[in-house]
Scaffold this motif. Structure first.
Motif, PDB file in Angstrom:
ATOM      1  N   LEU A 162       0.829  -1.196   0.000  1.00  0.00           N
ATOM      2  CA  LEU A 162       0.000   0.000   0.000  1.00  0.00           C
ATOM      3  C   LEU A 162       0.869   1.253   0.000  1.00  0.00           C
ATOM      4  O   LEU A 162       2.075   1.200   0.279  1.00  0.00           O
ATOM      5  CB  LEU A 162      -0.920   0.002   1.216  1.00  0.00           C
ATOM      6  CG  LEU A 162      -1.767  -1.268   1.416  1.00  0.00           C
ATOM      7  CD1 LEU A 162      -2.689  -1.100   2.615  1.00  0.00           C
ATOM      8  CD2 LEU A 162      -2.557  -1.604   0.164  1.00  0.00           C
ATOM      9  N   SER A 163       0.244   2.378  -0.309  1.00  0.00           N
ATOM     10  CA  SER A 163       0.987   3.622  -0.465  1.00  0.00           C
ATOM     11  C   SER A 163       1.634   4.102   0.833  1.00  0.00           C
ATOM     12  O   SER A 163       2.586   4.870   0.813  1.00  0.00           O
ATOM     13  CB  SER A 163       0.074   4.720  -1.011  1.00  0.00           C
ATOM     14  OG  SER A 163      -0.993   4.985  -0.102  1.00  0.00           O
ATOM     15  N   ASP A 164       1.118   3.652   1.992  1.00  0.00           N
ATOM     16  CA  ASP A 164       1.672   4.093   3.276  1.00  0.00           C
ATOM     17  C   ASP A 164       2.803   3.205   3.768  1.00  0.00           C
ATOM     18  O   ASP A 164       3.307   3.384   4.872  1.00  0.00           O
ATOM     19  CB  ASP A 164       0.567   4.141   4.332  1.00  0.00           C
ATOM     20  CG  ASP A 164       0.008   2.759   4.648  1.00  0.00           C
ATOM     21  OD1 ASP A 164       0.169   1.849   3.806  1.00  0.00           O
ATOM     22  OD2 ASP A 164      -0.583   2.581   5.719  1.00  0.00           O
ATOM     23  N   GLY A 165       3.197   2.219   2.949  1.00  0.00           N
ATOM     24  CA  GLY A 165       4.252   1.301   3.340  1.00  0.00           C
ATOM     25  C   GLY A 165       3.759   0.020   3.962  1.00  0.00           C
ATOM     26  O   GLY A 165       4.546  -0.894   4.221  1.00  0.00           O
ATOM     27  N   SER A 166       2.463  -0.073   4.216  1.00  0.00           N
ATOM     28  CA  SER A 166       1.898  -1.308   4.771  1.00  0.00           C
ATOM     29  C   SER A 166       1.963  -2.418   3.724  1.00  0.00           C
ATOM     30  O   SER A 166       1.964  -2.157   2.517  1.00  0.00           O
ATOM     31  CB  SER A 166       0.443  -1.093   5.208  1.00  0.00           C
ATOM     32  OG  SER A 166       0.358  -0.114   6.227  1.00  0.00           O
TER      33      SER A 166
END
Length: 376
Positions: A162-166
């Motif tokens: 995901l874009s948040d690094g998750s």
């Protein structure tokens, strides 16, 4: 299929592989196009316009005359203006597109019609539902971020970043829907199936997973959710950190979604929730195979020699991050001699309980040891 990235709608209309997928899809072609569009969501609007054109011009009778074409176009435009609906493809005469001289002209006209219809309507027919519009989910925003849906059609786990690094490890036959970028104060995804989540910490933007009737709220942790639509149960298992689980129908959902503190049923490492969908009932318990959660340097040696049972039990509980409830004063006088380094948690406890004439049970995600003392 990267050659399609630069295609316009009209290019897709004439492409044999695209037409075959629209008019007579096979399992292989459907999987290929679905996967490619999921990886390239920016091309969805163009392919949807092209799809409408291909369907509108699907024919299998002799070639149409110019007057027939003109009549079809006028009737189609009139229906769009009067009802705001898509053209009903069942009412169009059927002709073999590959034999018709008129086909390219009609395709160009239909492309203009469909393009105009898309301008008139802010939502595409086949657009994935925005997370904010899902029933009792989070409140709908005026502008929803573009959504991506990834489906694992393989026999192996799929990594989704995901874009948040998750990072999400998506199991076979499972799907996850998420925004291209998290732009709101909450990070929200929708799961159907089985997945392991490793969520990046962001205290200002809690992470929400919507899985059937359950909502899982986290700030940064790792956990597993099993939520197949066909299953009678939904389970959430925590590996590290803490999560809060509540049902979509729970009272005060919107308030819970907006607060930073944990709400609902709180799960700690090695705990899980089992939600019985038929009975609408949640049961808090332990995972089947609890794991040690402390760092390797902090893992104690489970080698006991005339060690008070209370000390041995406390050492085990701390290593696994599980609350073990017992009468400390009663068990102080019960010595334990055992080597338990290689045994799983439940076997460790069974050996100790047998040695001190006790037994244990799991209640609400905790271990309770029952004992009347021991005979030295």
């Amino acid at each position: 299929m990267d050659q399609y990235l630069n295609f316009e709608a009209e290019d897709f209309v004439w492409d044999p592989f695209f037409r075959q997928w629209v008019l007579a899809p096979t399992r292989e072609s459907d999987a290929a196009w679905t996967q490619w569009l999921a990886e390239n969501p920016q091309i969805l609007p163009v392919t949807r316009q092209a799809r409408q054109v291909v369907l509108a011009l699907r024919t299998n009778e002799p070639a149409l005359s110019a007057s027939e074409i003109d009549s079809i176009v006028k009737n189609t435009v009139a229906r769009i203006q009067q009802t705001g609906q898509e053209p009903d493809t069942r009412t169009l005469p059927r002709r073999p597109f590959y034999k018709a001289v008129w086909f390219r002209f009609a395709a160009s006209v239909a492309l203009l019609i469909v393009a105009g219809w898309f301008v008139m309507h802010s939502k595409l027919n086949e657009q994935l539902p925005a997370i904010g519009t899902l029933g009792t989910g989070p409140a709908q925003e005026q502008t929803q971020p573009q959504q991506i849906k990834k489906t694992n059609a393989t026999a192996h786990p799929m990594i989704v970043r995901l874009s948040d690094g998750s990072q999400i490890t998506l199991s076979p036959s499972s799907s996850i829907t998420y925004p291209v970028r998290f732009t709101d104060s909450k990070r929200e995804v929708v799961l159907n199936g089985y997945a392991f989540f490793e969520i990046s910490k962001d205290p200002d933007r809690p992470f929400f997973v919507y899985a059937n009737e359950l909502i899982t709220k986290v700030l940064g942790t790792s956990f597993t959710i099993n939520a197949f639509e066909s299953s009678h149960q939904v389970t959430v298992e925590v590996k590290t950190g803490r999560v809060s689980v509540f049902t979509k129908a729970g009272a005060g959902l919107q308030a819970k979604a907006g607060k930073r503190e944990q709400e609902g049923v709180v799960l700690s490492p090695n705990q899980k929730i089992i939600f019985e969908r038929d009975d609408v009932r949640m049961v808090k318990t332990l995972v089947e195979k609890p794991e040690i959660i402390v760092s390797k340097s902090q893992v104690p040696h489970f080698e006991f020699e005339d060690t008070p049972a209370s000390q041995a039990i406390a050492s085990i509980g701390k290593a696994y991050g599980i609350d073990i409830i017992f009468d400390e004063e009663l068990l102080n006088g019960c010595p334990v001699t055992a080597m338990l380094d290689n045994q799983p948690l439940h076997e460790k406890l069974s050996i100790i309980c047998k040695a001190i004439e006790a037994n244990y049970e799991i209640i609400d995600g905790q271990i309770v040891i029952h004992s009347r003392g021991c005979r030295n």
